[in-house]
Design a protein around this motif. Structure first.
Motif, PDB file in Angstrom:
ATOM      1  N   UNK A 256       0.871  -1.171   0.000  1.00  0.00           N
ATOM      2  CA  UNK A 256       0.000   0.000   0.000  1.00  0.00           C
ATOM      3  C   UNK A 256       0.909   1.222   0.000  1.00  0.00           C
ATOM      4  N   UNK A 257       0.887   1.986  -1.106  1.00  0.00           N
ATOM      5  CA  UNK A 257       1.826   3.081  -1.324  1.00  0.00           C
ATOM      6  C   UNK A 257       1.071   4.404  -1.251  1.00  0.00           C
ATOM      7  N   UNK A 258       1.607   5.341  -0.465  1.00  0.00           N
ATOM      8  CA  UNK A 258       1.038   6.680  -0.331  1.00  0.00           C
ATOM      9  C   UNK A 258       2.052   7.675  -0.882  1.00  0.00           C
ATOM     10  N   UNK A 259       1.690   8.393  -1.941  1.00  0.00           N
ATOM     11  CA  UNK A 259       2.566   9.391  -2.551  1.00  0.00           C
ATOM     12  C   UNK A 259       2.347  10.732  -1.861  1.00  0.00           C
ATOM     13  N   UNK A 260       3.472  11.383  -1.463  1.00  0.00           N
ATOM     14  CA  UNK A 260       3.401  12.611  -0.669  1.00  0.00           C
ATOM     15  C   UNK A 260       4.111  13.765  -1.371  1.00  0.00           C
ATOM     16  N   UNK A 261       3.536  14.955  -1.292  1.00  0.00           N
ATOM     17  CA  UNK A 261       4.177  16.179  -1.766  1.00  0.00           C
ATOM     18  C   UNK A 261       3.635  17.351  -0.950  1.00  0.00           C
ATOM     19  N   UNK A 262       4.450  17.984  -0.118  1.00  0.00           N
ATOM     20  CA  UNK A 262       5.884  17.753   0.097  1.00  0.00           C
ATOM     21  C   UNK A 262       6.147  16.476   0.885  1.00  0.00           C
ATOM     22  N   UNK A 263       7.373  15.955   0.800  1.00  0.00           N
ATOM     23  CA  UNK A 263       7.686  14.692   1.466  1.00  0.00           C
ATOM     24  C   UNK A 263       7.863  14.879   2.970  1.00  0.00           C
ATOM     25  N   UNK A 264       7.856  13.760   3.688  1.00  0.00           N
ATOM     26  CA  UNK A 264       8.184  13.798   5.106  1.00  0.00           C
ATOM     27  C   UNK A 264       9.702  13.758   5.246  1.00  0.00           C
ATOM     28  N   UNK A 265      10.214  14.318   6.328  1.00  0.00           N
ATOM     29  CA  UNK A 265      11.653  14.497   6.492  1.00  0.00           C
ATOM     30  C   UNK A 265      12.147  13.746   7.713  1.00  0.00           C
ATOM     31  N   UNK A 266      13.357  13.209   7.564  1.00  0.00           N
ATOM     32  CA  UNK A 266      14.068  12.601   8.690  1.00  0.00           C
ATOM     33  C   UNK A 266      15.529  13.012   8.569  1.00  0.00           C
ATOM     34  N   UNK A 267      15.910  14.092   9.237  1.00  0.00           N
ATOM     35  CA  UNK A 267      17.242  14.648   9.041  1.00  0.00           C
ATOM     36  C   UNK A 267      17.349  15.233   7.649  1.00  0.00           C
ATOM     37  N   UNK A 268      18.358  14.776   6.897  1.00  0.00           N
ATOM     38  CA  UNK A 268      18.529  15.208   5.510  1.00  0.00           C
ATOM     39  C   UNK A 268      17.824  14.291   4.515  1.00  0.00           C
ATOM     40  N   UNK A 269      17.172  13.245   5.002  1.00  0.00           N
ATOM     41  CA  UNK A 269      16.483  12.298   4.129  1.00  0.00           C
ATOM     42  C   UNK A 269      15.055  12.752   3.896  1.00  0.00           C
ATOM     43  N   UNK A 270      14.617  12.617   2.644  1.00  0.00           N
ATOM     44  CA  UNK A 270      13.247  12.961   2.270  1.00  0.00           C
ATOM     45  C   UNK A 270      12.543  11.695   1.783  1.00  0.00           C
ATOM     46  N   UNK A 271      11.331  11.485   2.294  1.00  0.00           N
ATOM     47  CA  UNK A 271      10.538  10.323   1.895  1.00  0.00           C
ATOM     48  C   UNK A 271       9.325  10.824   1.103  1.00  0.00           C
ATOM     49  N   UNK A 272       9.377  10.635  -0.219  1.00  0.00           N
ATOM     50  CA  UNK A 272       8.271  11.041  -1.080  1.00  0.00           C
ATOM     51  C   UNK A 272       7.175   9.984  -1.115  1.00  0.00           C
ATOM     52  N   UNK A 273       7.475   8.786  -0.615  1.00  0.00           N
ATOM     53  CA  UNK A 273       6.494   7.706  -0.629  1.00  0.00           C
ATOM     54  C   UNK A 273       6.488   7.016   0.733  1.00  0.00           C
ATOM     55  N   UNK A 274       5.295   6.713   1.204  1.00  0.00           N
ATOM     56  CA  UNK A 274       5.105   5.901   2.406  1.00  0.00           C
ATOM     57  C   UNK A 274       4.610   4.539   1.937  1.00  0.00           C
ATOM     58  N   UNK A 275       5.403   3.493   2.178  1.00  0.00           N
ATOM     59  CA  UNK A 275       5.095   2.158   1.659  1.00  0.00           C
ATOM     60  C   UNK A 275       4.848   1.214   2.830  1.00  0.00           C
ATOM     61  N   UNK A 276       3.654   0.631   2.879  1.00  0.00           N
ATOM     62  CA  UNK A 276       3.273  -0.347   3.899  1.00  0.00           C
ATOM     63  C   UNK A 276       3.179  -1.720   3.250  1.00  0.00           C
ATOM     64  N   UNK A 277       3.620  -2.745   3.976  1.00  0.00           N
ATOM     65  CA  UNK A 277       3.596  -4.123   3.474  1.00  0.00           C
ATOM     66  C   UNK A 277       2.654  -4.941   4.345  1.00  0.00           C
ATOM     67  N   UNK A 278       1.679  -5.607   3.710  1.00  0.00           N
ATOM     68  CA  UNK A 278       0.684  -6.401   4.427  1.00  0.00           C
ATOM     69  C   UNK A 278       0.725  -7.842   3.944  1.00  0.00           C
ATOM     70  N   UNK A 279       0.344  -8.737   4.820  1.00  0.00           N
ATOM     71  CA  UNK A 279       0.130 -10.130   4.450  1.00  0.00           C
ATOM     72  C   UNK A 279      -1.350 -10.320   4.137  1.00  0.00           C
ATOM     73  N   UNK A 280      -1.655 -11.043   3.078  1.00  0.00           N
ATOM     74  CA  UNK A 280      -3.047 -11.250   2.691  1.00  0.00           C
ATOM     75  C   UNK A 280      -3.819 -12.065   3.726  1.00  0.00           C
ATOM     76  N   UNK A 281      -3.102 -12.850   4.510  1.00  0.00           N
ATOM     77  CA  UNK A 281      -3.771 -13.726   5.471  1.00  0.00           C
ATOM     78  C   UNK A 281      -4.116 -13.013   6.780  1.00  0.00           C
ATOM     79  N   UNK A 282      -3.643 -11.769   6.967  1.00  0.00           N
ATOM     80  CA  UNK A 282      -3.859 -11.062   8.220  1.00  0.00           C
ATOM     81  C   UNK A 282      -5.208 -10.334   8.183  1.00  0.00           C
ATOM     82  N   UNK A 283      -6.067 -10.618   9.165  1.00  0.00           N
ATOM     83  CA  UNK A 283      -7.402 -10.029   9.249  1.00  0.00           C
ATOM     84  C   UNK A 283      -7.487  -9.096  10.454  1.00  0.00           C
ATOM     85  N   UNK A 284      -8.558  -8.280  10.484  1.00  0.00           N
ATOM     86  CA  UNK A 284      -8.743  -7.321  11.573  1.00  0.00           C
ATOM     87  C   UNK A 284     -10.232  -7.025  11.737  1.00  0.00           C
TER      88      UNK A 284
END
Length: 705
Positions: A256-284
């Motif tokens: 599950x990918x979230x595209x961001x503009x402006x990006x989130x920052x961590x020091x000098x690093x910029x994250x233009x995308x937030x990427x989450x990884x899920x298992x298909x077998x996990x329910x909620x």
């Protein structure tokens, strides 16, 4: 007047930087599309209540206001566009486009007015500057001061950090502090994230690939809060551009990918995308922290108070409802393995490339999203490490190049058909059209395939050769040069269709025979190199003979070389040849016929002059002199080699005492061997002297003649 008005290179100010795009006025709405992000702003005509024409830094601009309180400003118009736009507004929008002057006195004392999302500073009823309150990140108050801090934009060279306003004390209303009133007006519209109240819902310990780690995600009405062990991130929903839901190649996980503009920052690093990884077998099973009436009123049928199902489905459903963006999923593309993605490498990491309906996205390190509209061309190239893979290169209109390497060659046919169906510009299309019908051959054979990358390299090599050695070339063909066409007459070492040459006569032998005759082959190659030396003598042309004619391409190049240099200052010789090849390829048939006629006339004149030159007898005498000189040189070299060999043997004779035990011979055998060698040596020397004595008078007589 038409139903629409369109303008290119119209700029919109986004947090201190100018982003260009296209603006279109139609009878139903006003649409602006950013070239950088692809984001579309659509304004309904029924909501427009303000239209102003102003002189701004980039020429002229339009300020549009809506009944919902939003303000839109677009710059980059010409002075002549005013009448055209004004007439269109009167005819279709029933609205007057008014001219508004800006204050340029430079005074710092005036009136602050809050109008919707803007803070305007007016001097004598004319606006000096305007501040979008959505750009404000923090608001601090003092005794008589209010300080506004702004969000920073990494794309700008110079950024405005803060602005301070002096607010004089008010004599009229002593119950309300004017400083606090000013700050409250700013904070009501500012993009200041304050975690007040309870979260709508919380997802615990979700695996995040960028930024890496496990985070608790708290969903608030206006922003997303990522809480990890080391870092916290607060992401306003207004910064979310796109949402992607992508199946992993193993069919057991989902991105599950979230595209961001402006990006989130961590020091000098910029994250233009937030990427989450899920298992298909996990329910909620999820319960929203809202009443059923609030859920129904705010989200209508998009969400319900109690939801259950796969974790990735629930997260994507909640994000879609809160962000109010569509979720992009893979389209009809399916690779060789039946999945929606292609395994490849970008830079130093391996990942997955997803061909979408309107672009490409690569996950995950680093994530890359390329829209079709920003792609200039694509290119299929042979892999640098092995023939079992190829590279897929994408070049954008901004001049950036992205190379996805190590793609299995079985994926070539599917990817090429996809790119062709999307009508993307293929850089080496001229060669690839020949491959289109032979996709199965490409995936099954290394030898019989039509190699487009190889053909392109050969064509560029021919351009450089003809550009640099036009006068000294001894090719057997005088045909005009056509870049992009195959030349089967030239046999090259790496050409799979090349005819058999002297250096490759053993190519049809079996592997066993080639292994047995390996040493013989090596010796044969050395001999062939010696035999090729006389071929180089062909380049030594008779100074009195006629000069070889140029091809049509070379005649055209000589006539246009200076023009190419003037249009491309600082271009190198090889780049001139490449550029000339492209220009020659684009010439029409009529233009080429003109140069081919000139080349044909030059060829006829050359043949005539060559015939007259041979009939005069000057050409034959020069060749006989060269042959006699070459024969003399060979004999001198042979004599020197034999003399040098004898000296080496004499020097090496002193090392006989250092022979190992295995090679110690009896005194009789060694003496007989040495006598035999000395006799053969004398006999050889006498034969050489006789040959030299017999050949010397003949060569001297020829030279005297």
């Amino acid at each position: 007047m038409g139903d629409t008005l369109e303008f290119n290179e119209i700029y919109q100010e986004v947090k201190g930087s100018w982003n260009d795009g296209r603006l279109r006025f139609s009878k139903q709405n006003v649409v602006y599309k950013s070239s950088k992000t692809g984001k579309v702003d659509s304004i309904l005509v029924s909501e427009l209540n303000l239209a102003q024409w102003r002189r701004v830094c980039l020429g002229h601009g339009i300020k549009l206001g809506t009944s919902t309180g939003h303000i839109y400003k677009y710059d980059g118009f010409r002075d002549t566009d005013f009448e055209k736009i004004s007439e269109f507004f009167k005819a279709n929008y029933d609205m007057e486009l008014t001219e508004k002057d800006m204050c340029v006195k430079g005074w710092n004392w005036g009136m602050a007015k809050f109008s919707g999302p803007l803070l305007s500073f007016d001097i004598s009823d004319n606006t000096a500057f305007e501040i979008p309150l959505s750009n404000v990140s923090q608001c601090a108050t003092g005794k008589n001061e209010v300080t506004l801090e702004f969000h920073q934009n990494d794309d700008t060279e110079v950024s405005l950090m803060e602005v301070r306003f002096y607010v004089p004390p008010s004599q009229a209303d002593e119950r309300q502090d004017p400083v606090e009133a000013f700050a409250q007006n700013v904070l009501s519209k500012a993009d200041v994230i304050q975690a007040t109240g309870d979260a709508v819902c919380i997802f615990k310990e979700l695996q995040c690939l960028t930024p890496r780690g496990r985070y608790d995600i708290r969903i608030y009405p206006t922003f997303l809060h990522l809480h990890g062990k080391t870092f916290d991130y607060k992401i306003p929903y207004t910064t979310v551009l796109r949402l992607f839901l992508l199946p992993h190649k193993d069919q057991r996980q989902m991105f599950f990918v979230i595209s961001l503009d402006p990006p989130i920052k961590q020091g000098q690093t910029r994250y233009h995308f937030l990427i989450l990884l899920f298992s298909k077998e996990e329910d909620i099973n999820l319960t929203l922290n809202m009443s059923e009436e609030d859920v129904e009123r705010r989200f209508e049928d998009k969400l319900s108070k109690n939801m259950s199902g796969s974790l990735y489905e629930v997260v994507s459903r909640v994000m879609k409802a809160l962000v109010n963006r569509k979720i992009t999923v893979p389209g009809n593309f399916k690779g060789h393995s039946g999945t929606h993605c292609i395994t490849c490498s970008y830079k130093a990491s391996s990942g997955l490339l997803y061909p979408l309906e309107r672009g490409f996205i690569y996950v995950h390190k680093p994530p890359v999203h390329l829209r079709f509209e920003e792609i200039s061309c694509v290119n299929f190239a042979r892999g640098t490490t092995t023939t079992r893979s190829f590279d897929f290169e994408i070049e954008t209109k901004q001049g950036n190049q992205y190379t996805f390497s190590s793609i299995e060659r079985e994926e070539y046919g599917k990817l090429f058909d996809f790119v062709n169906a999307k009508k993307l510009n293929i850089k080496n299309r001229g060669f690839k059209e020949g491959m289109k019908g032979n996709i199965d051959e490409y995936s099954d054979s290394d030898n019989d395939e039509h190699d487009a990358y190889l053909e392109r390299m050969k064509a560029e090599g021919k351009i450089r050769e003809e550009g640099n050695d036009s006068d000294e070339s001894d090719a057997g063909s005088d045909e005009s040069f056509n870049p992009g066409e195959e030349d089967d007459d030239i046999a090259e070492e790496y050409d799979s269709n090349a005819s058999a040459s002297d250096s490759s006569e053993e190519g049809d032998e079996s592997e066993d025979e080639s292994a047995k005759k390996k040493k013989a082959k090596k010796a044969k190659v050395v001999k062939e190199k010696k035999e090729r030396k006389p071929r180089k003598e062909k380049k030594q042309k008779d100074s009195g003979g006629p000069k070889r004619p140029m091809s049509a391409y070379m005649l055209w190049l000589n006539g246009n070389r200076e023009r190419i240099k003037s249009e491309n200052p600082g271009i190198s010789i090889t780049e001139i040849s490449k550029k000339a090849g492209e220009m020659w390829r684009q010439l029409g048939k009529d233009e080429k016929e003109e140069w081919e006629a000139k080349a044909g006339e030059a060829k006829r004149q050359y043949d005539k002059a060559k015939k007259e030159y041979k009939e005069s007898g000057r050409g034959s005498t020069s060749t006989s002199k060269k042959e006699s000189k070459n024969s003399g040189k060979k004999k001198d070299d042979k004599k020197r080699k034999s003399a040098g060999g004898d000296k080496d043997r004499e020097r090496g004779g002193g090392n006989d005492s250092f022979k190992s035990r295995e090679f110690i011979e009896t005194s009789d055998e060694s003496s007989s061997d040495s006598d035999h060698k000395s006799k053969s040596k004398r006999k050889k020397e006498s034969d050489d002297e006789e040959e030299e004595a017999a050949s010397t008078p003949a060569s001297s007589e020829e030279e005297s003649d």
